[in-house]
Design a protein around this motif. Structure first.
Motif, short mmCIF file in Angstrom:
data_model
loop_
_atom_site.label_atom_id
_atom_site.label_comp_id
_atom_site.label_asym_id
_atom_site.label_seq_id
_atom_site.Cartn_x
_atom_site.Cartn_y
_atom_site.Cartn_z
N MET A 1 49.39 32.98 39.22
CA MET A 1 49.26 33.58 37.92
C MET A 1 47.82 34.07 37.76
O MET A 1 46.87 33.39 38.10
CB MET A 1 49.61 32.55 36.85
CG MET A 1 49.54 33.09 35.45
SD MET A 1 50.00 31.83 34.27
CE MET A 1 51.50 32.55 33.68
N SER A 2 47.65 35.26 37.21
CA SER A 2 46.31 35.83 37.05
C SER A 2 45.60 35.25 35.82
O SER A 2 46.24 34.72 34.91
CB SER A 2 46.40 37.35 36.91
OG SER A 2 47.14 37.67 35.76
N ARG A 3 44.29 35.36 35.84
CA ARG A 3 43.50 34.88 34.72
C ARG A 3 43.69 35.79 33.52
O ARG A 3 43.78 37.01 33.66
CB ARG A 3 42.01 34.89 35.08
CG ARG A 3 41.65 33.81 36.04
CD ARG A 3 40.21 33.91 36.47
NE ARG A 3 39.30 33.76 35.35
CZ ARG A 3 37.99 33.86 35.45
NH1 ARG A 3 37.43 34.13 36.61
NH2 ARG A 3 37.22 33.71 34.40
N LYS A 4 43.72 35.18 32.34
CA LYS A 4 43.83 35.97 31.13
C LYS A 4 42.44 36.42 30.71
O LYS A 4 41.49 35.65 30.73
CB LYS A 4 44.47 35.16 30.01
CG LYS A 4 45.92 34.85 30.28
CD LYS A 4 46.55 34.16 29.12
CE LYS A 4 48.01 33.92 29.40
NZ LYS A 4 48.68 33.23 28.31
N ARG A 5 42.35 37.67 30.34
CA ARG A 5 41.08 38.22 29.91
C ARG A 5 40.84 37.89 28.44
O ARG A 5 41.74 38.03 27.61
CB ARG A 5 41.08 39.73 30.11
CG ARG A 5 39.78 40.36 29.77
CD ARG A 5 39.81 41.81 30.08
NE ARG A 5 38.53 42.38 29.67
CZ ARG A 5 38.27 43.65 29.68
NH1 ARG A 5 39.16 44.50 30.09
NH2 ARG A 5 37.10 44.08 29.30
#
Length: 110
Positions: A1-5
């Motif tokens: 899962m990608s990091r949330k900005r």
């Protein structure tokens, strides 16, 4: 899962008693913006105003407004020098109050 900005840049202090700052990319360069306050809540408000005015500036520039006028508007708003707007009725009442000769209707000539 990608990091949330994050929507807002993180506030930080360079030393324990220094003013709060945040990082912002301006013209492709990572720039530190100083909030000129050691109070965290005031720094959050400054950051929120800065980001809001940044969006306003982008819209204004897209509408081809004068860049100098846009910059002065941002500076006044961020520094708290922005003027309050009067409603039409409040402005008209102010005008009547300071122009006594127009305060009453003209006398009848009959």
């Amino acid at each position: 899962m990608s990091r949330k900005r994050k929507n807002e840049p993180e506030l930080f202090q360079r030393t324990a008693n220094s003013c709060y700052c945040f990082r912002q990319y301006i013209d492709g360069k990572n720039t530190v913006i100083n909030t000129k306050t050691t109070d965290y809540e005031k720094a959050k408000e400054f950051r929120r105003n800065y980001k809001a005015r940044e969006v306003t500036t982008e819209i204004s520039l897209m509408q081809r407004e004068n860049a100098s006028k846009v910059a002065h508007t941002i500076i006044r708003a961020v520094s708290g020098q922005e003027l309050d707007r009067l409603t039409f009725q409040a402005g008209f009442d102010f005008w009547l109050e300071h122009n006594v000769e127009f305060n009453e209707n003209t006398p009848r000539s009959c």
